[in-house]
Design an enzyme around this catalytic site. Structure first.
Site, mmCIF file in Angstrom:
data_model
loop_
_atom_site.group_PDB
_atom_site.id
_atom_site.type_symbol
_atom_site.label_atom_id
_atom_site.label_comp_id
_atom_site.label_asym_id
_atom_site.label_seq_id
_atom_site.Cartn_x
_atom_site.Cartn_y
_atom_site.Cartn_z
ATOM 1 N N GLY A 6 -31.807 41.916 -28.989
ATOM 2 C CA GLY A 6 -32.386 42.585 -30.076
ATOM 3 C C GLY A 6 -31.576 43.375 -30.956
ATOM 4 O O GLY A 6 -32.134 44.074 -31.826
ATOM 5 N N ASN A 48 -38.352 33.172 -25.795
ATOM 6 C CA ASN A 48 -39.021 34.314 -25.001
ATOM 7 C C ASN A 48 -39.763 34.922 -26.259
ATOM 8 O O ASN A 48 -39.128 35.884 -26.858
ATOM 9 C CB ASN A 48 -38.171 35.204 -24.373
ATOM 10 C CG ASN A 48 -38.667 36.414 -24.017
ATOM 11 O OD1 ASN A 48 -39.939 36.473 -23.901
ATOM 12 N ND2 ASN A 48 -38.052 37.194 -23.392
ATOM 13 N N GLU A 90 -35.677 44.150 -20.184
ATOM 14 C CA GLU A 90 -37.168 44.856 -20.815
ATOM 15 C C GLU A 90 -37.864 45.391 -19.596
ATOM 16 O O GLU A 90 -38.478 46.499 -19.592
ATOM 17 C CB GLU A 90 -37.777 44.216 -22.094
ATOM 18 C CG GLU A 90 -36.924 44.367 -23.258
ATOM 19 C CD GLU A 90 -37.235 43.129 -23.882
ATOM 20 O OE1 GLU A 90 -38.146 42.512 -23.787
ATOM 21 O OE2 GLU A 90 -36.295 42.928 -24.905
ATOM 22 N N SER A 106 -29.418 38.013 -29.080
ATOM 23 C CA SER A 106 -28.806 37.872 -30.375
ATOM 24 C C SER A 106 -28.479 36.456 -30.555
ATOM 25 O O SER A 106 -27.483 36.441 -31.420
ATOM 26 C CB SER A 106 -28.086 39.003 -30.973
ATOM 27 O OG SER A 106 -28.662 40.230 -30.951
ATOM 28 N N GLU A 150 -27.673 38.075 -19.805
ATOM 29 C CA GLU A 150 -28.094 38.669 -20.988
ATOM 30 C C GLU A 150 -27.383 40.032 -20.971
ATOM 31 O O GLU A 150 -28.364 41.194 -20.478
ATOM 32 C CB GLU A 150 -29.754 38.941 -21.067
ATOM 33 C CG GLU A 150 -30.169 37.372 -21.029
ATOM 34 C CD GLU A 150 -31.745 37.463 -21.606
ATOM 35 O OE1 GLU A 150 -31.881 36.989 -22.646
ATOM 36 O OE2 GLU A 150 -32.469 38.367 -21.147
ATOM 37 N N HIS A 181 -36.338 40.334 -16.599
ATOM 38 C CA HIS A 181 -35.788 40.260 -18.048
ATOM 39 C C HIS A 181 -35.426 41.998 -17.846
ATOM 40 O O HIS A 181 -36.097 42.904 -17.341
ATOM 41 C CB HIS A 181 -36.994 40.241 -18.903
ATOM 42 C CG HIS A 181 -36.493 40.098 -20.285
ATOM 43 N ND1 HIS A 181 -36.246 41.365 -21.063
ATOM 44 C CD2 HIS A 181 -35.842 39.275 -20.974
ATOM 45 C CE1 HIS A 181 -35.487 40.880 -22.169
ATOM 46 N NE2 HIS A 181 -35.373 39.826 -22.352
ATOM 47 N N LYS A 219 -41.768 37.324 -26.103
ATOM 48 C CA LYS A 219 -42.188 38.492 -25.860
ATOM 49 C C LYS A 219 -43.328 38.976 -26.149
ATOM 50 O O LYS A 219 -44.480 38.069 -26.277
ATOM 51 C CB LYS A 219 -41.151 39.611 -26.568
ATOM 52 C CG LYS A 219 -39.681 39.285 -26.117
ATOM 53 C CD LYS A 219 -38.686 40.373 -26.425
ATOM 54 C CE LYS A 219 -37.087 39.674 -26.106
ATOM 55 N NZ LYS A 219 -36.243 40.648 -26.443
HETATM 56 C C1 PEP Z 1 -34.235 38.361 -24.799
HETATM 57 O O1 PEP Z 1 -35.093 39.109 -25.089
HETATM 58 O O2 PEP Z 1 -34.104 37.590 -23.789
HETATM 59 C C2 PEP Z 1 -33.349 38.056 -25.980
HETATM 60 C C3 PEP Z 1 -32.156 37.385 -25.616
HETATM 61 O O3 PEP Z 1 -33.742 38.502 -27.251
HETATM 62 P P1 PEP Z 1 -32.822 38.408 -28.557
HETATM 63 O O4 PEP Z 1 -32.266 36.993 -28.750
HETATM 64 O O5 PEP Z 1 -33.659 38.819 -29.591
HETATM 65 O O6 PEP Z 1 -31.572 39.343 -28.425
#
Ligand code: PEP
Length: 253
Positions: free
Chosen positions: A173, A9, A97, A212, A167, A95, A11
């Site tokens: 992040g 992703n 976000e 992460s 998640e 998601h 973003k």
């Molecule tokens: C995500 O945004 O779906 C995600 C898992 O981000 P990151 O890997 O940066 O934690």
């Protein structure tokens, strides 16, 4: 046997040049990988250019969101049919976000899932708890509530055509990853709940972990019985790191 699915992703990152360069590097590293299903989800405006880079490879294209209607007066929105038209196979929906920064709710996600499925896109439905919710022991209630709301009115035939991504918001992040124990516990709980609600189709559902994921923690997460891949944010912007995650089997050897 569930084939792992690892999706990047991107973003709201990259310029056009960076997007095509990154896609070309991902192609060089991963174009023939087939033990893992691989996808990349660039920003909407770069989808066509990235599609050109990954055409005739095993790398699939996805988008990061969509509207639920096929077309119409929805300024600024992108329809599922448009995504299909430019070569997308996946669309990330719900998601964290979008849930937490943009106020997206389960009923909207439910409509988006319907819209995406109607044109044959594979939705990647994201769910996950906030740190505060985990700390007060509400993880199960939160993720099940998100599932109930997002999947309201759906049957097993719909679940069969989706991917689920767990998640934990506190791991996205932040550099903090759920421990393998924490991830497996939630994934197994989700699958058990889905089995009760939808039946045996839950055993074929792929549940990605996201938060992460990096080359050095991917193998420990991917070997868990109920973890079937990863949704990768930050590390997917680095082709080598993304390839390292996709090739997690090499690292556990
Ligand atoms: C995500 O945004 O779906 C995600 C898992 O981000 P990151 O890997 O940066 O934690």
């Amino acid at each position: 046997m569930r084939r792992p699915v690892i999706v990047g992703n991107w973003k709201m990152n990259t310029t056009l040049r960076e997007a095509t360069t990154l896609a070309a590097a991902v192609r060089r590293d991963l174009e023939r990988v087939d033990d893992v299903e691989v996808g990349i989800c660039p920003p909407f405006v770069y989808l066509l250019d990235v599609a050109d880079q990954v055409r005739d490879t095993n790398i699939r294209l996805g988008a990061q969101d969509c509207h639920w209607e096929p077309k119409g007066a929805f300024t600024g929105e992108v329809s599922p049919a448009m995504l299909k038209d430019v070569g997308c196979e996946y669309v990330i929906l719900g998601h964290s976000e979008r849930r937490h920064l943009l106020g997206e709710k389960d009923d909207q996600i439910n409509k988006k899932l319907r819209g995406a499925l109607a044109v044959g896109l594979t939705p990647i439905l994201c769910i996950g708890e906030l740190l505060e919710e985990r700390e007060r022991g509400a993880t199960d209630a939160v993720v099940r509530g998100q599932l109930e709301g997002s999947l309201a009115g759906f049957g097993a035939d719909a679940l069969e055509r989706m991917i689920l991504a767990y998640e934990p918001v506190w791991a996205i992040g932040t550099g903090k990853t759920a421990t393998p124990g924490q991830a497996q516990e939630v994934h197994a709980g989700l699958r058990a709940w889905l089995r009760k609600r939808f039946g045996a189709v839950a055993d074929g559902l792929r549940i990605q972990y996201g938060g992460s994921v990096k080359p050095d923690n991917a193998a420990d997460l991917m070997r868990l019985p109920d973890v079937d891949g990863a949704l990768v944010g930050g590390a997917s912007l680095d082709a080598k790191a993304f390839a390292g995650i996709v090739r997690f089997k090499d690292q556990s050897a």
